[in-house]
Design an enzyme around this catalytic site. Structure first.
Site, PDB file in Angstrom:
ATOM      1  N   THR A   1       0.846  -1.202   0.000  1.00 50.71           N
ATOM      2  CA  THR A   1       0.000   0.000   0.000  1.00 50.71           C
ATOM      3  C   THR A   1       0.878   1.249   0.000  1.00 50.71           C
ATOM      4  O   THR A   1       2.109   1.153   0.083  1.00 50.71           O
ATOM      5  CB  THR A   1      -0.918   0.025   1.244  1.00 50.71           C
ATOM      6  OG1 THR A   1      -0.080   0.006   2.395  1.00 50.71           O
ATOM      7  CG2 THR A   1      -1.855  -1.172   1.260  1.00 50.71           C
ATOM      8  N   CYS A   2       0.243   2.429  -0.061  1.00 55.37           N
ATOM      9  CA  CYS A   2       0.971   3.700  -0.028  1.00 55.37           C
ATOM     10  C   CYS A   2       1.855   3.748   1.218  1.00 55.37           C
ATOM     11  O   CYS A   2       1.399   3.327   2.275  1.00 55.37           O
ATOM     12  CB  CYS A   2      -0.005   4.875   0.072  1.00 55.37           C
ATOM     13  SG  CYS A   2      -0.653   5.376  -1.514  1.00 55.37           S
ATOM     14  N   PRO A   3       3.056   4.240   1.151  1.00 55.66           N
ATOM     15  CA  PRO A   3       3.682   4.851  -0.037  1.00 55.66           C
ATOM     16  C   PRO A   3       4.586   3.906  -0.820  1.00 55.66           C
ATOM     17  O   PRO A   3       5.324   4.361  -1.676  1.00 55.66           O
ATOM     18  CB  PRO A   3       4.511   5.958   0.592  1.00 55.66           C
ATOM     19  CG  PRO A   3       5.026   5.337   1.859  1.00 55.66           C
ATOM     20  CD  PRO A   3       3.919   4.421   2.343  1.00 55.66           C
TER      21      PRO A   3
END
Lengths: 73, 389
Positions: free
Chosen positions: A12-14
Site C-alpha cells: 500500500t501507499c507509499p
C-alpha cells in the site's frame, strides 16, 4: 533500452511510489519501468508523479484486481 | 530528484558552510597533533590553542566561562552525558526521580527510559495543544527525591520554544538540576546562562551549518555530574576520548557566521510560508505556536492526505521536506510530538515540516508553496482518507 519490472502487489501507499521512484533514479533515459500493483490509490498517484517529473506515461492497464503502469524514463 | 534541488529539511541537518570547511582544513593536514601532546612538541601546543580558542567562542556564545563547555560528538552524546551523569552523581545520594516532557527528542526520552529500567522513576510531563508544558504542574511534580528536570528549549518537529527562563528559576528555587536540549534553538533563539540559571545545555553543530558529528555541552560550575565513559581525562575529565580539533574549530566558525540578520531572514521565510499555506490551502492546521517558535521551523498538517505522499511528490519536484507520518519513520509509529500536542494519528500522518537554513531564499518559499498546493490538491482528489472538499 532496458525494461525494469517492479512487483508491488499487496503493498500500500507509499511503497509503490517509493519503489517506482527508486527504479526511476537508477534507470537510464529511454528505459521502460513497468510497475505491477494492487493498491488503488497508487494507480492514480504514480501517473501524477510521472506528470510532475515530465516523463512519458506509456500505459496504465487494469488486469483483474491488479494494475500495470509503464513509464518511459 | 532529476534536476535542481531545494533543501528544506534543515531541522534534520544543514549543509556545511564552505567557510567552516576552510577553517577546519589546517587541522586535518597541518596541525594534526592531539591536544594532550602539548607537553611534548610544538604542534601539540598549536592543537591545544585551537581547541581552547574554539571552546572560548562556544562558551561565550552562551555567556559561559571557558571551563564550563565541553565538546562532544553531537547532541545525542551531550544529552546522554548530562542526564546519565546527573543520575550517577545523585541517584544514591538524593533520589531517583527525573522529570522530562513528553515531546522531548529521542536522546532525552530514551536516556530517561533507560534510567527507568535501572530503577529510576520518570515523570513525563504533558504539553498543551501548542507544545508548552504547564509551569505550575512542573512545580507540583518536583519532589524531595527529584534530581533532574530536562525540558528542551525548541522542539525538533514543531519548533515550540519553552519558557526555559521560568523553568530554570523553578528548578533553582527547588534546588533541582535543570538540563535543556537546545539543539534546535542554539544561536537561533537567545540563551544566556547569566540570565537563565540553567545547569546543563546540549548544543550541536549540525543544525547551524557546522560540521556533522560535533556537539557540545554547557556544564555550570559545580553541577553534580559523574563521568561514565571510561578512557582518558579529556574535556575537564567529563568526556573521555580523543578531541576532535577540526570539528571544534568548525563548530566555532559556524557560530561566528551566525548573526541576527540571518535569523531575521529565516523568520521572514518561515512566516511567509505559514501565512501563504494557512491562507491558501484549505483544511490545514498549524502545528505548534504561531509566535513562540524557532525562527527556522514551520510545521503544518494537510488534512485528508498522507505526509509521506506529500514528501515523495515534493521530492520528485525537487524539494526536500520531512513528515511526522508513521510510514515515513523507521519505528512505524506516528510522531510522538504531534500526538503529544493532542493530535490524532490522522493529524500526524498529514504533518509536514519545512525547516529553513542559510542557503534558502524567499523564492524557494514561494516555489515550495506553489508545489505543495498543487500536490495536496491532486492527492486529495484520490485520497482514500475520506473528505476531499
Amino acid at each position: 533500452m532496458a525494461v525494469v519490472k517492479i512487483n508491488v502487489v499487496g503493498e500500500t501507499c507509499p511503497v509503490p511510489l517509493v519503489e517506482a521512484r527508486k527504479a526511476l533514479r537508477k534507470a537510464s533515459p529511454g528505459d521502460i519501468i513497468e510497475i505491477t500493483g494492487t493498491h488503488p490509490a497508487s494507480k492514480k498517484e504514480i501517473p501524477m508523479a510521472v506528470e510532475a517529473l515530465g516523463l512519458e506515461l506509456v500505459e496504465v492497464k487494469e488486469e483483474g484486481d491488479s494494475w500495470k503502469i509503464k513509464i518511459k524514463r | 530528484m532529476l534536476g535542481e534541488y531545494v533543501y528544506l529539511d534543515n531541522g534534520a541537518i544543514t549543509r556545511m558552510d564552505e567557510r567552516v570547511l576552510e577553517a577546519m582544513k589546517p587541522y586535518f593536514f597541518d596541525v594534526y597533533a592531539v591536544a594532550t601532546s602539548e607537553f611534548g612538541y610544538s604542534m601539540g601546543i598549536e592543537a591545544r590553542e585551537a581547541l581552547d580558542d574554539s571552546r572560548k567562542i562556544l562558551a561565550q556564545s552562551l555567556g559561559a566561562g571557558e571551563e564550563e563547555f565541553i565538546f562532544t560528538s553531537g547532541s545525542t552524546e551531550s544529552s546522554n552525558i548530562a542526564i546519565k551523569g546527573v543520575a550517577l552523581a545523585l541517584g544514591d545520594k538524593k533520589g531517583k526521580h527525573i522529570i522530562v516532557s513528553k515531546i522531548e527528542d529521542f536522546p532525552v526520552l530514551y536516556s530517561a527510559k533507560s534510567l527507568e529500567k535501572q530503577g529510576f522513576e520518570v515523570t513525563y510531563l504533558d504539553v498543551d495543544d501548542e507544545g508548552f508544558i504547564d509551569l505550575e504542574k512542573l512545580r507540583d511534580c518536583i519532589r524531595e527525591d527529584t534530581i533532574l528536570v530536562s525540558i528542551q528549549h525548541a522542539n525538533q518537529e514543531i519548533g515550540t520554544l519553552q519558557d526555559i527562563a521560568t523553568i530554570a528559576q523553578i528548578c533553582q528555587e527547588k534546588k533541582v538540576v535543570f538540563h535543556t536540549d537546545a539543539t534546535h534553538s542554539f544561536t537561533r533563539a537567545p540563551l544566556d546562562v547569566n540570565n537563565i540559571p540553567v545547569d546543563l545545555v546540549t548544543v550541536s553543530a549540525h543544525t547551524i551549518h557546522g560540521p556533522h558529528g560535533v556537539g557540545g555541552l554547557y556544564i555550570r560550575k559545580g553541577t553534580p555530574l559523574r563521568k561514565w565513559m571510561d578512557g582518558g581525562f579529556q574535556e575537564f575529565n567529563f568526556r573521555a576520548g580523543l578531541e576532535n580539533i577540526p570539528g571544534a574549530v568548525g563548530f566555532a566558525k559556524a557560530v561566528q557566521l551566525i548573526d541576527d540578520n540571518e535569523n531575521q531572514k529565516l523568520q521572514e521565510m518561515r512566516d511567509r510560508l505559514l501565512d501563504r499555506i494557512l491562507n491558501e490551502v484549505p483544511q490545514t492546521t498549524l502545528n505548534g505556536s504561531r509566535l513562540k517558535r524557532s525562527p527556522q521551523n514551520s510545521n503544518i498538517t494537510f488534512h485528508f492526505v498522507e505526509g509521506e505522499s506529500i514528501t515523495l511528490h515534493l521530492d520528485m519536484r525537487g524539494f526536500a521536506v520531512s513528515t511526522g507520518s508513521a510510514c515515513f519513520s523507521r519505528s512505524l509509529e506516528a510522531s510522538h510530538v504531534i500526538t503529544g500536542i493532542g493530535g490524532d494519528h490522522e493529524r500526524a500522518h498529514g504533518s509536514v515540516r519545512f525547516t529553513f537554513g542559510r542557503f534558502n531564499t524567499m523564492e524557494d518559499v514561494d516555489n515550495v508553496v506553489d508545489a505543495v498546493t498543487d500536490v495536496v490538491e491532486n492527492l486529495r482528489r484520490i485520497s482514500p482518507l475520506g473528505k476531499t472538499d
